[in-house]
Scaffold this motif. Structure first.
Motif, short mmCIF file in Angstrom:
data_model
loop_
_atom_site.label_atom_id
_atom_site.label_comp_id
_atom_site.label_asym_id
_atom_site.label_seq_id
_atom_site.Cartn_x
_atom_site.Cartn_y
_atom_site.Cartn_z
N ASP A 212 17.04 -85.65 18.06
CA ASP A 212 15.78 -84.98 17.73
C ASP A 212 16.09 -83.50 17.50
OD1 ASP A 212 13.27 -83.66 17.75
OD2 ASP A 212 12.40 -85.31 18.88
N TYR B 25 14.27 -81.09 16.98
CA TYR B 25 13.29 -80.13 17.49
C TYR B 25 13.34 -79.99 19.01
CZ TYR B 25 11.44 -80.81 12.79
OH TYR B 25 11.30 -80.91 11.43
N THR B 26 13.80 -81.04 19.71
CA THR B 26 13.75 -81.01 21.18
C THR B 26 15.12 -81.03 21.83
OG1 THR B 26 13.57 -83.43 21.32
CG2 THR B 26 11.51 -82.17 21.16
N GLN B 27 16.15 -81.52 21.14
CA GLN B 27 17.48 -81.59 21.73
C GLN B 27 18.30 -80.35 21.38
OE1 GLN B 27 17.92 -86.15 20.56
NE2 GLN B 27 19.51 -85.56 22.00
N ASP C 239 12.14 -87.77 7.81
CA ASP C 239 11.28 -86.62 8.08
C ASP C 239 11.47 -85.59 6.96
OD1 ASP C 239 9.97 -84.38 8.99
OD2 ASP C 239 10.78 -84.46 11.01
N ALA D 280 16.76 -78.43 11.11
CA ALA D 280 15.30 -78.37 11.17
C ALA D 280 14.72 -77.31 10.23
CB ALA D 280 14.85 -78.08 12.60
#
Length: 300
Positions: free
Chosen positions: A133, A135-137, A150, A274
């Motif tokens: 991920d 955005y979170t990792q 995505d 990202a």
């Protein structure tokens, strides 16, 4: 930076006790030096020099301000030098996620080569066939097969011409025969990838531009692409692998390609992040380095 330059003019003027001498040493006009000092006194809100017809003398406030100025200019000069050096010689940390198979067997070696060229870089690698991920990792960039689902992610091509290939060991094909059609493939033990509860046993091919999906079966599933490759090498069945993953095995004869009369599925490899703001000079250089290595690797 005008403010930094004003401080340098102030320091040089204090050192020379003369506005004209300071201007001459800094290769500016006396008028420009005078304007800088007036601007600085206005910002500080205090008179920094006592002026006479022959020279300048620091006021008490000027002497106090000089000490801070020399420290500030020193720190700013060091900071600018560090940034400039960092542009010429990459520093910092790159946090990278990559597939387990080509990651272990190919890209780790290529990254070692890149780091040998840029020894002040630090690379933190996450090897996994699961999708990190972004955005979170704690991952800056990831190497992934196929364009990301995505659409907000940025995908830069590393190996756009890469495809999948059916392959098996010579021993397996000698024992069970080589399938020549999709119907014959359906009778073979197919080694499949699995992720969570999802079994990737629907293998995509193309025929005259039309997609053909074959549902295969077998007795071995793994969430690790390296495990699937090892099963194929051990003669346990037929695998449908990325060409990047098995190129060396094919060249060495440890695996053999299987042609069932269908075009293989494209498997382009991308560097994904990202946001384009993530792509700093060192990541851009790494992307270009890996793309060049992959191009020559697949063409060899």
């Amino acid at each position: 930076m005008k403010a930094l330059n004003d401080l340098k003019i102030f320091i040089e003027t204090a050192k020379q006790h003369s506005l004209s001498a300071a201007a001459r040493n800094m290769d500016i006009t006396p008028a420009a030096a005078s304007a800088a000092l007036k601007r600085l006194e206005s910002e500080v809100g205090a008179l920094l020099f006592i002026r006479s017809t022959r020279n300048l003398r620091l006021t008490q406030q000027g002497e106090q301000f000089l000490n801070y100025c020399e420290q500030a200019v020193g720190l700013m000069t060091e900071a600018c030098s560090t940034i400039t050096e960092g542009q010429a010689e990459f520093r910092g940390v790159i946090k990278l996620s990559m597939p387990s198979d080509c990651g272990r067997n190919i890209f780790l070696g290529w990254i070692d080569e890149f780091m040998a060229q840029h020894p002040k870089l630090e690379v933190r690698v996450q090897l996994s066939d699961g999708l990190a991920d972004m955005y979170t990792q704690p991952v800056d960039i990831a190497l992934r097969y196929g364009e990301p689902s995505d659409s907000s992610l940025v995908a830069l091509p590393i190996a756009g011409g890469n495809t999948r290939i059916l392959c098996a060991s010579p021993g397996y094909l000698a024992e069970y025969g080589t399938p020549l059609t999709s119907e014959e493939l359906a009778t073979h033990n197919c080694l499949c990838f699995a992720l969570g509860d999802s079994l990737y046993n629907r293998w995509r091919f193309f025929q005259r531009g039309q997609e053909v999906t074959l549902v295969v079966k077998g007795n071995r599933y793994a969430s690790d692409g390296e495990a699937v490759r090892r099963w194929a090498l051990a003669g346990k069945g037929i695998a449908y692998k990325s060409l990047l993953d098995v190129k060396e095995d094919l060249v060495a004869g440890r695996l053999m390609g299987v042609d069932i009369g269908l075009e293989p599925e494209p498997a382009p490899l991308y560097l994904v992040c990202a946001s384009r703001r993530v792509i700093n000079p060192q990541i851009q250089a790494l992307k270009e380095f890996l793309a060049d290595k992959a191009k020559h690797y697949l063409a060899s």
